[in-house]
Design an enzyme around this catalytic site. Structure first.
Site, PDB file in Angstrom:
ATOM      1  N   GLY A   1       0.665  -1.369  -0.103  1.00 16.39           N
ATOM      2  CA  GLY A   1      -0.087   0.404   0.011  1.00 16.39           C
ATOM      3  C   GLY A   1       0.588   0.513  -0.138  1.00 16.39           C
ATOM      4  O   GLY A   1       0.423   1.785  -0.111  1.00 16.39           O
TER       5      GLY A   1
ATOM      6  N   ARG B   1      -9.881  23.630   9.431  1.00 16.99           N
ATOM      7  CA  ARG B   1     -10.918  23.785  10.049  1.00 16.99           C
ATOM      8  C   ARG B   1     -10.681  23.926  11.907  1.00 16.99           C
ATOM      9  O   ARG B   1     -11.520  24.540  12.214  1.00 16.99           O
ATOM     10  CB  ARG B   1     -12.656  23.064   9.867  1.00 16.99           C
ATOM     11  N   GLN B   2      -9.550  22.943  12.024  1.00 18.83           N
ATOM     12  CA  GLN B   2      -9.019  22.671  12.851  1.00 18.83           C
ATOM     13  C   GLN B   2      -7.836  23.947  13.576  1.00 18.83           C
ATOM     14  O   GLN B   2      -6.804  23.456  13.792  1.00 18.83           O
ATOM     15  CB  GLN B   2      -8.913  21.468  13.570  1.00 18.83           C
TER      16      GLN B   2
ATOM     17  N   HIS C   1     -10.439  29.190   4.601  1.00 18.63           N
ATOM     18  CA  HIS C   1     -11.522  29.992   6.170  1.00 18.63           C
ATOM     19  C   HIS C   1     -10.788  29.309   7.334  1.00 18.63           C
ATOM     20  O   HIS C   1     -11.570  28.272   7.455  1.00 18.63           O
ATOM     21  CB  HIS C   1     -12.824  28.691   5.700  1.00 18.63           C
TER      22      HIS C   1
ATOM     23  N   LYS D   1     -25.628  33.315  11.487  1.00 16.95           N
ATOM     24  CA  LYS D   1     -25.820  31.796  11.590  1.00 16.95           C
ATOM     25  C   LYS D   1     -25.216  31.469  12.939  1.00 16.95           C
ATOM     26  O   LYS D   1     -23.764  31.871  13.460  1.00 16.95           O
ATOM     27  CB  LYS D   1     -25.017  31.046  10.664  1.00 16.95           C
TER      28      LYS D   1
ATOM     29  N   ASP E   1     -20.489  30.928  -0.881  1.00 17.34           N
ATOM     30  CA  ASP E   1     -20.069  29.883   0.312  1.00 17.34           C
ATOM     31  C   ASP E   1     -18.690  30.094  -0.587  1.00 17.34           C
ATOM     32  O   ASP E   1     -18.362  28.885  -0.955  1.00 17.34           O
ATOM     33  CB  ASP E   1     -20.683  29.654   0.990  1.00 17.34           C
TER      34      ASP E   1
HETATM   35  C1  R5P Z   1     -18.583  27.892   7.582  1.00 15.74           C
HETATM   36  O1  R5P Z   1     -18.761  28.485   8.376  1.00 15.74           O
HETATM   37  C2  R5P Z   1     -18.383  27.604   6.235  1.00 15.74           C
HETATM   38  O2  R5P Z   1     -18.254  29.131   5.513  1.00 15.74           O
HETATM   39  C3  R5P Z   1     -19.333  26.611   5.277  1.00 15.74           C
HETATM   40  O3  R5P Z   1     -20.847  27.393   6.162  1.00 15.74           O
HETATM   41  C4  R5P Z   1     -19.653  25.412   6.185  1.00 15.74           C
HETATM   42  O4  R5P Z   1     -18.596  25.098   6.455  1.00 15.74           O
HETATM   43  C5  R5P Z   1     -20.735  24.820   5.065  1.00 15.74           C
HETATM   44  O5  R5P Z   1     -21.094  23.456   6.479  1.00 15.74           O
HETATM   45  P1  R5P Z   1     -21.864  22.935   6.612  1.00 15.74           P
HETATM   46  O6  R5P Z   1     -22.739  22.210   4.607  1.00 15.74           O
HETATM   47  O7  R5P Z   1     -22.210  21.413   6.697  1.00 15.74           O
HETATM   48  O8  R5P Z   1     -22.945  23.707   7.211  1.00 15.74           O
END
Ligand code: R5P
Length: 298
Positions: A35, A93-94, A127, A193, A224
């Site tokens: 692998g 993200r983390q 992001h 949000k 987005d």
């Molecule tokens: C988070 O704030 C990002 O900008 C996206 O809106 C988010 O990651 C989208 O995730 P999901 O599709 O799981 O709501």
């Protein structure tokens, strides 16, 4: 400049090379029976400026390891500079330690890339919620490009929205809504949000507040960075429907699309949703090759 595509991004690397009026280099990647990966660069890279393109979609661990192997090999073979282009930067993200003992994955990935020999770095619509800018994660020059101009152009030509309003489904998405709105010559707004994530969970529930924005009879284009579960867009689209919006479209850079995401979004009344090839898949209609090529040229 030599453009090399890792096995996750060869078609994209070829497009980038074409934009730059050249051909991509030859990278051979095979697997041994256990692998592990075998990698061989068929170009002479000594004293060359090399660009390694590898997106971290679907199998991020495998893709990042291959990129590290490639980068270390390029350094070993005497490349003058090594630019890593990671169109979809998994592990972003983390970017903070929320609970004791957690990995700050974005910082770890940056350190790994640097220690393998990367001399500069590009990503797209990354992001980093808490840090804001990739330059804060890396010590080497690091740049965050955007695909939103390309997505806005696609929306203008293919969706042909009437009396449009571009909406960022949350406050942080306003930066992307602004760019798409420019391409559509329309106004833009951002919803609010709230995301609820409990300790020990990797998923969360979202609630979206549309405020008192006038949507009656208007076409909505959501912008987005990423669609993962589709929960954010579905909630936002539901709010638009309640507000009397006519047609709802969505553009995003990274169409991660967890299982059921597209269904969820469509069920919420979205007519069309498209993304880019940072994360290749069924709705990747827009290529980021011109964005990367322009950045490499400048
Ligand atoms: C988070 O704030 C990002 O900008 C996206 O809106 C988010 O990651 C989208 O995730 P999901 O599709 O799981 O709501």
């Amino acid at each position: 400049m030599l453009i090399l595509g890792g096995s996750a991004s060869q078609p994209l690397a070829e497009k980038v090379a074409k934009e730059l009026g050249q051909e991509a280099g030859q990278l051979e990647v095979k697997r041994f029976p256990d692998g592990e990966k075998y990698l061989r660069i068929h170009d002479n890279v000594k004293d060359q400026d090399v660009v390694a393109i590898q997106s971290l979609y679907r199998t991020p661990d495998e893709n990042i390891f291959e990129l590290l192997l490639l980068t270390d090999t390029l350094r070993d073979l005497g490349a003058r500079s090594i630019t890593a282009v990671i169109p979809y930067l998994a592990y972003a993200r983390q970017d903070s330690r929320f609970y004791p003992g957690e990995a700050v994955s974005s910082a770890s990935v940056a350190r790994l890339l640097e220690s393998a020999g990367t001399t500069s770095f590009f990503t797209i619509d990354c992001h980093l919620h808490r840090l804001g800018d990739v330059a804060k994660v890396f010590k080497i020059p690091a740049h965050n490009l955007t695909a939103m101009h390309e997505l806005g152009k696609y929306a203008r030509e293919h969706f042909k929205p009437r009396n449009p309003i571009v909406i960022g489904p949350d406050e942080e998405a306003e930066q992307w809504a602004t760019v798409v709105a420019k391409e559509l010559d329309s106004e833009h707004v951002a919803f609010r949000k709230v995301r609820v994530r409990k300790e020990g969970m990797t998923s969360s529930k979202v609630e979206v507040d549309a405020g008192d924005i006038e949507l009656k009879g208007r076409d909505v284009v959501f912008a987005d960075d990423i669609i993962s579960t589709g929960g954010t867009i579905a909630e936002a689209a539901n709010a638009c429907k309640k507000g009397g919006a006519k047609r709802i479209f969505v553009v995003c850079t990274h169409p991660v699309l967890a299982e059921g995401a597209l269904k969820r979004i469509k069920a919420a009344g979205v007519l069309k949703v498209i993304g880019t090839d940072t994360y290749p898949g069924p709705i990747s209609k827009v290529t980021v090759a011109p964005v990367i090529a322009a950045a490499l040229k400048s």
